[in-house]
Design a protein around this motif. Structure first.
Motif, mmCIF file in Angstrom:
data_model
loop_
_atom_site.group_PDB
_atom_site.id
_atom_site.type_symbol
_atom_site.label_atom_id
_atom_site.label_comp_id
_atom_site.label_asym_id
_atom_site.label_seq_id
_atom_site.Cartn_x
_atom_site.Cartn_y
_atom_site.Cartn_z
ATOM 1 N N ALA A 151 5.273 -1.431 -7.194
ATOM 2 C CA ALA A 151 4.385 -0.515 -6.960
ATOM 3 C C ALA A 151 4.733 0.011 -5.612
ATOM 4 C CB ALA A 151 3.082 -0.726 -7.307
ATOM 5 N N ALA A 152 4.194 1.305 -5.286
ATOM 6 C CA ALA A 152 4.565 1.560 -3.824
ATOM 7 C C ALA A 152 3.195 2.234 -3.347
ATOM 8 C CB ALA A 152 5.623 2.479 -3.666
ATOM 9 N N ARG A 153 2.942 1.981 -2.142
ATOM 10 C CA ARG A 153 1.900 2.687 -1.562
ATOM 11 C C ARG A 153 2.267 3.535 -0.582
ATOM 12 N NH1 ARG A 153 -2.632 -0.734 1.571
ATOM 13 N NH2 ARG A 153 -4.420 -0.169 0.132
ATOM 14 N N ILE A 154 1.952 4.968 -0.809
ATOM 15 C CA ILE A 154 2.449 5.924 0.002
ATOM 16 C C ILE A 154 1.516 6.815 0.960
ATOM 17 C CG2 ILE A 154 4.000 8.151 0.113
ATOM 18 C CD1 ILE A 154 5.039 7.007 -2.521
ATOM 19 N N GLN A 155 1.651 6.842 2.180
ATOM 20 C CA GLN A 155 0.606 7.238 3.223
ATOM 21 C C GLN A 155 1.348 8.796 3.584
ATOM 22 O OE1 GLN A 155 -0.471 4.432 6.057
ATOM 23 N NE2 GLN A 155 -2.221 4.075 4.741
#
Length: 98
Positions: A2-6
């Motif tokens: 998964a990825a966390r994008i800001q």
């Protein structure tokens, strides 16, 4: 994986925006042994690409020197409303996107 994008909450055309992403991946170097003494196969993210409204704005080729769960931060210019998409592939051939 998964990825966390800001991303910024809002931006106008012409604004420089900061993009941050952290990709959850173990990034096995191929130099570590498991509890049974067997070599854990290399499995790192080979390539990560960011596209903004379909146009490639970032391409990163990674190696075993990158830590687990790699974090990237970069800047781009906002053109208009559009989709920012990250895609990556690892040594096992697994392709993911966010």
């Amino acid at each position: 994986m998964a990825a966390r994008i800001q991303l910024p909450k809002d931006a106008r055309a012409g604004d420089v925006i900061e993009i941050r992403v952290i990709v959850q991946h173990a990034m096995e170097t191929g130099y570590r042994y498991d509890d049974a003494g067997k070599l854990v196969p290399r499995n790192t993210i080979r390539e990560l690409i960011c596209r903004y409204d379909g146009e490639e704005i970032l391409r990163v080729e990674m190696s075993s020197g990158v830590s687990a769960n790699p974090y990237l931060q970069f800047y781009t210019v906002a053109k208009a409303s559009g989709v920012i998409e990250f895609s990556w592939v690892d040594d096992a051939g697994v392709r993911e996107s966010a």
